[in-house]
Structure formats: structure tokens, C-alpha cells
Design an enzyme around this catalytic site. Sequence first.
Site, PDB file in Angstrom:
ATOM      1  N   TYR A 154      38.781 -15.644  -6.045  1.00 43.30           N
ATOM      2  CA  TYR A 154      38.126 -14.420  -5.554  1.00 43.30           C
ATOM      3  C   TYR A 154      38.506 -13.106  -6.524  1.00 43.30           C
ATOM      4  CZ  TYR A 154      36.985 -10.635  -2.251  1.00 43.30           C
ATOM      5  OH  TYR A 154      36.500  -9.448  -1.472  1.00 43.30           O
ATOM      6  N   LYS A 158      35.688 -11.095  -8.707  1.00 43.50           N
ATOM      7  CA  LYS A 158      35.504  -9.386  -8.574  1.00 43.50           C
ATOM      8  C   LYS A 158      35.727  -8.856  -9.704  1.00 43.50           C
ATOM      9  CE  LYS A 158      33.993  -9.608  -3.875  1.00 43.50           C
ATOM     10  NZ  LYS A 158      32.491  -9.166  -3.645  1.00 43.50           N
TER      11      LYS A 158
END
Length: 246
Positions: A154, A158
Site C-alpha cells: 500500500y 501511494k
Amino acid sequence: MFEEKVALVTGASRGIGKAIAIKLAAGGAKVIVNYAGSKDKALEVVEQIKAAGGEAIAYQCDIGDFGAVEKMIGDVLEQYKRVDILVNNAGITKDNLLLKMSPEDFEQVVDTNLKGTFHTIKCLTKPMMKQRYGRIINLSSVSGVMGNAGQANYCASKAGIIGLTKSVARELASRGITVNAVAPGFIETDMTSVLDDKVKEAMMAQIPAKRLGSTEDIANAVAFLASQESSYITGQVINVNGGMYM
């Protein structure tokens, strides 16, 4: 504020995406509520917008699939002739410690969060360049700027969105297109509402503002970046996190 503007919001059936779609519609934008699997929830967002006097449609598309994104953008352009605002909000998590994280879990998160953002921007670059106007807002995360144990996939996706944002901003600035990112901190959503009190207390200890953010806090930042008032802001990351990261 957004009269005569067309906005595409990915992952808009719930949470932050829903709040953004409603905010833009309240400002007068025609909103495409993109969703991957939650059709009923997406239709609820559309009905909520219409009940308030706005205009919206729901469109199912997995943004990790480039061909599906091409079709979605083509259909939207056929119906509305333009897209003025693109909000890349859709994202997934598959958290685990690196030692236990499978290659498939890493790839799936990157495919949706990072490649999905690339797909929508890629498909809308020519139309926005032709109309010499565009507002692109990509949702990153405090995890993308700080890192977070158990979220290597993640965080990588990002952080990648931030790099993508800055690069594309440089490429498109001369064509009247701004490209910015919003990095939310801990936000009050369905996912955080089920956490136990000890976890919430640990989260709160990291936030100088001593509260979780609301989805409206993020929607307000996105609406500003989508507006004419932000026309000289591009390539930036707006951290909306109550001071968690400074």
C-alpha cells in the site's frame, strides 16, 4: 463553482470517494460515480446527488484493467463530450508483514492503486490537452509519505502516486491542466469505525489535532484543488492529517 464541469470520481460508492462525489455535485458538477463492485451503494450515491438537485450517473469499471478504463472514458466522452475533473480515489489494501506478504497481494494493490491512477490519467490526457483545461487530483495517503509497517504494498503504491503526480504535473502544466495529490491521514470511515478503543487510542496519540479526520475534510481539499481558485497550484501534495505528518 463547478457549473458546466464534468467530474469523474473513481471508487466513489462509499467513504472518501462518496464524499468527494457529493461535494463536487453540490458545486454544480455532473458526476460520474465509478465503482468496481458495489453497484447498490454507487446507485445510492447517485440518488442522493439527484435528490439534492444534482446530476450523476454510476459506471462500473475496474480501474486496474486498462481496456475497461479506455471503454469507460470513451463512453463518458461520448455522453458528456468532456471531462474537466478527474479524481483518482479508488484503492484497496491487502496488509501483511513483508515476510508474509505474497507477490500476488503486492501486485494487486499496486495494480489498482498506482496503475489504476495511471490508466485514467493516460486515457484523459489527450482530451484534456485538446480542451486546454483539466483538474487531476490523485488520492495518496499519509502512509505514502511516512511509511507504515505491514503495508509495504500500500505504501509503495501511494508513494508511487506522488511521483506520478509530480511528473505528470510537469508535462501538462502548459496546457492549463493541474495535477495534485491529497494525502489523507486517519479518516473516520466504515473501516475505522469497527476498530476497538485501544487501537483508536493508539491512532489518536499520533495526531496533534486529537481527532480522526472526516471524509468531508478530504472532500473539501479535493474541491479546492478542482476549483479555479487553485489554478496556480500544481505538482503538490496536500497533507490532510491533523498534523500527524508535517
